[in-house]
Design a protein around this motif. Structure first.
Motif, mmCIF file in Angstrom:
data_model
loop_
_atom_site.group_PDB
_atom_site.id
_atom_site.type_symbol
_atom_site.label_atom_id
_atom_site.label_comp_id
_atom_site.label_asym_id
_atom_site.label_seq_id
_atom_site.Cartn_x
_atom_site.Cartn_y
_atom_site.Cartn_z
ATOM 1 N N HIS A 1 0.737 -1.253 0.046
ATOM 2 C CA HIS A 1 0.100 0.073 -0.012
ATOM 3 C C HIS A 1 0.890 1.185 0.047
ATOM 4 O O HIS A 1 1.922 1.336 0.687
ATOM 5 N N THR A 2 0.526 2.227 -0.728
ATOM 6 C CA THR A 2 1.411 3.608 -1.098
ATOM 7 C C THR A 2 1.671 4.208 0.344
ATOM 8 O O THR A 2 2.767 4.507 0.738
ATOM 9 N N GLY A 3 0.852 4.011 1.311
ATOM 10 C CA GLY A 3 0.884 4.722 2.623
ATOM 11 C C GLY A 3 1.933 4.068 3.162
ATOM 12 O O GLY A 3 2.354 4.984 4.110
ATOM 13 N N LEU A 4 2.093 2.866 3.169
ATOM 14 C CA LEU A 4 3.458 2.284 3.959
ATOM 15 C C LEU A 4 4.703 3.182 3.511
ATOM 16 O O LEU A 4 5.506 3.692 4.505
ATOM 17 N N PHE A 5 4.857 3.523 2.395
ATOM 18 C CA PHE A 5 6.236 3.979 1.919
ATOM 19 C C PHE A 5 6.204 5.604 2.359
ATOM 20 O O PHE A 5 7.152 6.362 2.777
ATOM 21 N N LYS A 6 5.040 5.961 2.176
ATOM 22 C CA LYS A 6 4.764 7.560 2.739
ATOM 23 C C LYS A 6 5.324 7.672 4.115
ATOM 24 O O LYS A 6 5.874 8.749 4.444
ATOM 25 N N ARG A 7 4.442 6.839 5.089
ATOM 26 C CA ARG A 7 4.588 6.878 6.230
ATOM 27 C C ARG A 7 6.204 6.360 6.868
ATOM 28 O O ARG A 7 6.891 7.318 7.616
ATOM 29 N N ALA A 8 6.937 5.660 6.129
ATOM 30 C CA ALA A 8 8.151 5.211 6.624
ATOM 31 C C ALA A 8 9.245 6.177 6.108
ATOM 32 O O ALA A 8 10.244 6.351 6.753
ATOM 33 N N ILE A 9 9.171 6.512 4.627
ATOM 34 C CA ILE A 9 10.461 6.954 4.096
ATOM 35 C C ILE A 9 10.361 8.481 4.352
ATOM 36 O O ILE A 9 11.379 9.062 4.572
ATOM 37 N N GLY A 10 8.810 8.964 4.472
ATOM 38 C CA GLY A 10 8.785 10.360 4.627
ATOM 39 C C GLY A 10 8.337 10.885 3.281
ATOM 40 O O GLY A 10 8.751 10.936 2.232
ATOM 41 N N GLU A 11 7.094 11.959 3.464
ATOM 42 C CA GLU A 11 6.612 12.443 2.291
ATOM 43 C C GLU A 11 7.517 13.483 1.555
ATOM 44 O O GLU A 11 7.477 13.570 0.393
ATOM 45 N N VAL A 12 8.517 13.975 2.138
ATOM 46 C CA VAL A 12 9.352 15.162 1.535
ATOM 47 C C VAL A 12 10.714 14.558 1.398
ATOM 48 O O VAL A 12 11.612 14.936 2.100
ATOM 49 N N THR A 13 10.728 13.451 0.522
ATOM 50 C CA THR A 13 11.871 12.976 0.182
ATOM 51 C C THR A 13 11.981 12.680 -1.199
ATOM 52 O O THR A 13 10.871 12.866 -1.757
ATOM 53 N N ASP A 14 13.229 12.567 -1.738
ATOM 54 C CA ASP A 14 13.139 12.319 -3.291
ATOM 55 C C ASP A 14 12.359 10.939 -3.965
ATOM 56 O O ASP A 14 11.432 11.189 -4.718
ATOM 57 N N ILE A 15 12.560 9.999 -2.976
ATOM 58 C CA ILE A 15 11.579 8.735 -3.332
ATOM 59 C C ILE A 15 10.275 9.021 -3.297
ATOM 60 O O ILE A 15 9.593 8.706 -4.376
ATOM 61 N N VAL A 16 9.609 9.733 -2.343
ATOM 62 C CA VAL A 16 8.313 9.615 -2.227
ATOM 63 C C VAL A 16 7.661 10.697 -2.993
ATOM 64 O O VAL A 16 6.733 10.684 -3.825
ATOM 65 N N GLU A 17 8.590 11.930 -3.371
ATOM 66 C CA GLU A 17 7.974 13.199 -4.029
ATOM 67 C C GLU A 17 8.115 12.713 -5.536
ATOM 68 O O GLU A 17 7.098 13.183 -6.175
ATOM 69 N N LYS A 18 9.108 12.053 -5.965
ATOM 70 C CA LYS A 18 9.111 11.731 -7.261
ATOM 71 C C LYS A 18 9.674 10.433 -7.971
ATOM 72 O O LYS A 18 9.654 10.551 -9.116
ATOM 73 N N GLU A 19 9.806 9.747 -7.136
ATOM 74 C CA GLU A 19 10.417 8.226 -7.727
ATOM 75 C C GLU A 19 9.502 7.115 -7.612
ATOM 76 O O GLU A 19 9.935 6.040 -8.095
ATOM 77 N N MET A 20 8.356 7.096 -6.871
ATOM 78 C CA MET A 20 7.780 5.875 -6.850
ATOM 79 C C MET A 20 6.688 5.784 -7.795
ATOM 80 O O MET A 20 6.285 6.412 -8.450
ATOM 81 N N TYR A 21 6.913 4.329 -8.169
ATOM 82 C CA TYR A 21 5.781 3.684 -9.224
ATOM 83 C C TYR A 21 4.498 3.596 -8.476
ATOM 84 O O TYR A 21 4.329 2.321 -7.788
ATOM 85 N N THR A 22 3.744 4.595 -8.279
ATOM 86 C CA THR A 22 2.298 4.513 -7.766
ATOM 87 C C THR A 22 1.333 4.425 -8.727
ATOM 88 O O THR A 22 1.182 4.910 -9.650
#
Ligand code: ATP
Ligand code: MG
Length: 430
Positions: free
Chosen positions: A48-69
């Motif tokens: 679930h997308t929420g897992l990565f948002k919660r774990a990695i952080g909303e304001v990170t490169d990964i969550v802001e622009k790198e995830m295949y969602t």
């Protein structure tokens, strides 16, 4: 529009010619993980997308622009292909209550997905091997991880071209103090900030230090250091880690700018870096993340770990000339004629029963053309069966690279001959 009949950009096929190096690498890793008592955890590639948002952080490169969602059309839920392994690992540990009887040493491996600009050492599907030790407050585990990685570079023949960079991010209070100073500092230089940095100034100023923009290097170099804000506990932890490294004779550089691209780290963070791969020089990265288990809904538990980029390590191995052992069969079985083909199937199974790796020639052809294939295959022996041999229950053994003379013998005798020259595959190390 991309050609739907080509692989997705930034996602690679692993061809049989490259597979032996991967397998060699994986074999070394498995033995190494065992030597340290780590056990495997396999989690799904999709979460679930929420897992990565919660774990990695909303304001990170990964969550802001790198995830295949994407939205799962069947139920309207937002799903994400995992961009890294720690979030899934911690989720599984909580979900299955794995820490009920104490700390756990775990490892995982597999593909990760990030929508980045593909270039050498940077792909959209890439592979990581990762370690997580959960339930241990350290610093002994921090040290174990650094010793482990140092040993791995030796095992892989890379010890001379990777160096360790180390930093401490301290605890939450140190970071809060540092954050205020950082915001004030960047505010006075706001004109020099790039778009990303401006956006992060108030949401996640620490991430600005992680910038890859060379134009901001000077500004970042002169920024207030988190290291100067560390409290006694954090400093003692850091000192213990350094002492452990010194005792083991592992060299390191303290890099106060090392903050890592994910939100969950605290205390020790580290990267193993090479200067032989251009800009994509970090081959392994990790540290401590004591808050994450609780942040994801578990009972508070300290943790630390690291992940390495397999493609980058393999590129480095190729660059320094580390070669995988040849991936060749013991025997290439030549068969010409119908009766020969039937007998060859039986002979091949008999050889495999005895533990040999056998390629049975397929698709027919003359003795001559089959012999060419046998030679090109790299096999150590050719076993030749014509209708003549088949009728007599015999085979001709011809050394291609192995020892001995060419001779025609009964199948059972051929097995004994091979045993004298070649150890069965089952007794060989991968
Ligand atoms: P980078 O700074 O190079 O973007 P990162 O901080 O995003 O790396 P991590 O999330 O720490 O990387 O992942 C651990 C390791 O995985 C990296 O050190 C690197 O070796 C590898 N890695 C990360 N992203 C990629 C990618 N897109 N392609 C190949 N390897 C990667
Ligand atoms: Mg990255």
């Amino acid at each position: 529009m991309s050609n739907p009949l080509r692989a997705v950009r930034g996602m690679n096929d692993l061809l049989p010619t490259d597979a032996p190096l991967w397998q060699y690498f994986e074999g070394i890793l498995r033995a190494w993980l065992k030597a340290y008592g780590y056990r495997e955890l396999r989690t799904p590639i999709l979460e679930h997308t929420g897992l990565f948002k919660r774990a990695i952080g909303e304001v990170t490169d990964i969550v802001e622009k790198e995830m295949y969602t994407f939205v799962d059309e069947l139920n309207g839920e937002s799903m994400t292909l995992r961009p890294e392994g720690t979030a899934s690992c911690v989720r599984a540990v909580i979900e299955h209550n794995l820490l009920f009887d104490g700390g756990k040493r775990l490892w995982y491996a597999g593909p990760m997905f990030r929508h980045e600009r593909p270039q050498k050492g940077r792909y959209r599907q890439f592979h990581q091997f990762g370690i997580e030790a959960l339930g241990y407050a350290g610093p002994d585990l921090d040290i174990e991880h650094l010793l482990m990685t140092a040993r791995l570079w030796k095992l892989l023949g890379l010890a001379d071209c990777i160096h360790l960079e180390l930093n401490s991010l301290g605890g939450a209070e140190s970071r809060a103090r540092h954050r205020e100073k950082l915001i004030a500092y960047f505010q006075t230089h706001e004109a020099l900030l790039d778009e990303d940095a401006k956006r992060r100034l108030h949401s996640n100023p620490l991430r600005i230090l992680d910038t890859k923009n060379p134009a901001m290097r000077e500004l970042v170099e002169a920024a207030p250091r988190l290291m100067d804000e560390l409290d006694e506990t954090a400093l003692a932890h850091f000192e213990a880690v350094k002492t452990g490294l010194d005792a083991a004779g592992i060299a390191y550089t303290i890099n106060p700018r090392l903050v890592r691209g994910l939100d969950y780290y605290n205390y020790t963070v580290f990267e193993w870096v090479t200067d032989r791969l251009g800009a994509q020089g970090t081959v392994c990265a990790g540290g401590r993340y004591d808050g994450l288990v609780q942040q994801l809904g578990g009972k508070a538990a300290p943790a630390c770990g690291f992940a390495m980029g397999v493609e980058r390590l393999l590129a480095l191995m190729l660059d320094v000339g580390v070669a995988a052992p040849a991936d060749v069969a013991d025997v290439y079985l030549i068969n010409v004629g119908e009766a020969a083909s039937r007998f060859a199937q039986q002979a091949a199974e008999t050889l495999r029963d005895a533990g040999f790796n056998v390629v049975l020639h397929g698709g027919g052809g003359s003795f001559k053309s089959q012999m060419k294939k046998a030679d090109a295959s790299g096999a150590r022996y050719a076993m030749i069966i014509g209708d003549d041999e088949a009728a007599a229950g015999e085979v001709t053994i011809k050394p291609l690279r192995g020892e001995g003379e060419q001779q025609r013998v009964a199948l059972a005798a051929a097995v004994d001959l091979l045993k004298a020259f070649v150890a069965p595959a089952s007794s060989r190390q991968l």
